[in-house]
Design a protein around this motif. Structure first.
Motif, mmCIF file in Angstrom:
data_model
loop_
_atom_site.group_PDB
_atom_site.id
_atom_site.type_symbol
_atom_site.label_atom_id
_atom_site.label_comp_id
_atom_site.label_asym_id
_atom_site.label_seq_id
_atom_site.Cartn_x
_atom_site.Cartn_y
_atom_site.Cartn_z
ATOM 1 N N ALA A 118 125.809 7.138 43.796
ATOM 2 C CA ALA A 118 125.073 7.555 44.990
ATOM 3 C C ALA A 118 125.985 8.097 46.086
ATOM 4 O O ALA A 118 125.503 8.653 47.077
ATOM 5 C CB ALA A 118 124.261 6.380 45.538
ATOM 6 N N GLN A 119 127.304 7.964 45.899
ATOM 7 C CA GLN A 119 128.219 8.341 46.972
ATOM 8 C C GLN A 119 128.203 9.833 47.283
ATOM 9 O O GLN A 119 128.391 10.249 48.428
ATOM 10 C CB GLN A 119 129.640 7.882 46.648
ATOM 11 N N SER A 120 127.995 10.663 46.265
ATOM 12 C CA SER A 120 127.900 12.111 46.507
ATOM 13 C C SER A 120 126.707 12.428 47.392
ATOM 14 O O SER A 120 126.789 13.261 48.301
ATOM 15 C CB SER A 120 127.783 12.868 45.181
ATOM 16 N N GLY A 130 135.732 11.463 56.083
ATOM 17 C CA GLY A 130 137.129 11.230 55.772
ATOM 18 C C GLY A 130 137.436 11.189 54.298
ATOM 19 O O GLY A 130 138.606 11.201 53.902
ATOM 20 N N SER A 131 136.401 11.129 53.446
ATOM 21 C CA SER A 131 136.594 11.151 51.994
ATOM 22 C C SER A 131 136.315 12.547 51.464
ATOM 23 O O SER A 131 135.336 13.180 51.865
ATOM 24 C CB SER A 131 135.658 10.151 51.310
ATOM 25 N N ASP A 132 137.177 13.022 50.548
ATOM 26 C CA ASP A 132 136.894 14.309 49.922
ATOM 27 C C ASP A 132 136.166 14.077 48.605
ATOM 28 O O ASP A 132 135.982 12.943 48.146
ATOM 29 C CB ASP A 132 138.165 15.135 49.726
ATOM 30 N N PHE A 133 135.742 15.175 47.958
ATOM 31 C CA PHE A 133 134.946 15.056 46.742
ATOM 32 C C PHE A 133 135.747 14.478 45.580
ATOM 33 O O PHE A 133 135.190 13.785 44.726
ATOM 34 C CB PHE A 133 134.362 16.421 46.355
ATOM 35 N N SER A 187 129.376 20.233 39.708
ATOM 36 C CA SER A 187 128.707 20.091 41.005
ATOM 37 C C SER A 187 129.708 20.238 42.152
ATOM 38 O O SER A 187 129.387 20.800 43.200
ATOM 39 C CB SER A 187 127.990 18.745 41.101
ATOM 40 N N THR A 188 130.945 19.740 41.952
ATOM 41 C CA THR A 188 131.973 19.853 42.984
ATOM 42 C C THR A 188 132.362 21.303 43.228
ATOM 43 O O THR A 188 132.526 21.729 44.376
ATOM 44 C CB THR A 188 133.216 19.035 42.591
#
Length: 344
Positions: A118-120, A130-133, A187-188
């Motif tokens: 679910a994080q995406s 602050g988090s990248d993919f 998706s990224t």
């Protein structure tokens, strides 16, 4: 009500949204409760148990309420090779026993997997600043790998009883992991095409600003054919028009990229419900915060599993609007009932 072998043939089934269960906990002597139990078979799901677990020490009160309502447990039927199906099992199972089983045997590994995947979406709602993919992808791949290992371990326990099952499941888990990794990577790549500041990304706000459509416009749409009316707006806008998008693509109902198959009806409900939240049709608020995001994901889960019931009762107007719209488009027969209780 489908099971692997036969159909439930009792009273009409009613799935209770958590706010209805909360009502029974806070007000023990509602006349509504006895009438409900007399006319309907109350059902609950693992999504119900998940919400109860989040209540902490008050969880037993919710289990007591389910027990007093003589509720039965509903879950998606999963095959021996751990494949999700489009069928559901309705079982007489004491809520306290179901909760204990959920917490000990089902919840830990699946909760970790669900949270990671679910994080995406949380990032899309403006969370995880602050988090990248790549960081999020690594978390998801590790959790998915943990789930595949969990499945393999369970198969090892019975491989002597079912010859060949270990080899079949091993091939299945490897293929699933490969498909999962490829879907994440794809998706990224698509996400990064139009993102300048990945660390502070809020896809929902960017999307709504670009489309110039949101709750103000969408919440004025009245039934019937809510989804079709919404699509009539979007299909003429930049990004959809020139790419010849279909309504199925808009709703995320294309072939599942991980399982390589047509989505099941309950999975389609989840997809449509989440799309409605994203575009701003009676959306949940403050979803960049973990607690609000988790609650919204539970709502989507309730809408999905309730599609196996005859009725769905809720007091949440936004949830009701989204669920009715999704059910109408997907021809789900479940009737969504808004419960209004005065003086409570």
């Amino acid at each position: 009500m489908k099971t692997p072998n036969n159909n439930y043939d009792g009273k009409p089934t009613v799935y209770l949204d958590h706010n209805i269960l909360d009502l029974f906990v806070k007000t023990r002597d509602l006349p509504f409760a006895s009438e409900l139990k007399e006319k309907y078979q109350i059902i609950y799901s693992d999504e119900t148990l998940k919400e109860i677990k989040r209540t902490g020490d008050n969880g037993s009160q919710f289990l007591e309420a389910l027990e007093s309502l003589e509720a039965m447990h509903l879950r998606i039927f999963v095959t021996e090779s751990f494949k999700v199906t489009d069928r559901a099992i309705l079982k007489e199972l004491n809520p306290f026993d179901a909760f204990e089983d959920y917490c000990k045997n089902i919840e830990p590994i699946y909760e970790a997997m669900e949270k990671a995947t679910a994080q995406s979406l949380l990032k899309f709602y403006g969370g995880r600043a602050g988090s990248d993919f790549e960081e999020i992808n690594r978390e998801q791949i590790d959790s998915f790998g943990g789930l595949m290992s969990y499945i393999s371990d369970r198969v090892d326990e019975v491989k002597d009883l079912v010859p060949g099952v270990d080899a079949a499941v091993s091939a299945y888990t490897k293929e699933m992991q490969k498909s999962f990794n490829e879907a994440l990577a794809q998706s990224t790549v698509e996400l990064r095409k139009n993102i300048e500041d990945e660390l502070n990304y809020s896809g929902v706000q960017t999307y709504r600003n670009h489309m110039k459509v949101g709750p103000v416009q969408l919440n004025n749409i009245e039934p019937p054919n809510v989804i079709e009316k919404i699509w009539s707006i979007y299909k003429t806008l930049d990004g959809y028009r020139e790419n010849n998008f279909s309504i199925e693509q808009f709703l995320g109902l294309s072939q599942n990229p991980i399982y390589n198959r047509e989505m099941y009806l309950h999975e389609k409900v989840t997809s449509v419900y989440n799309v409605l939240n994203v575009i701003g049709y009676y959306p949940d608020s403050k979803m960049k915060h973990d607690r609000r995001f988790t609650a919204a994901m539970s709502d989507a889960g309730h809408a999905a599993i309730a599609s196996f019931s005859d009725f769905l009762f809720s007091r949440d107007a936004a949830f009701i609007h989204k669920t009715r719209a999704a059910y109408e488009y997907l021809n789900v027969k479940t009737q969504v009932i808004e419960v209004i209780v005065n003086d409570v």
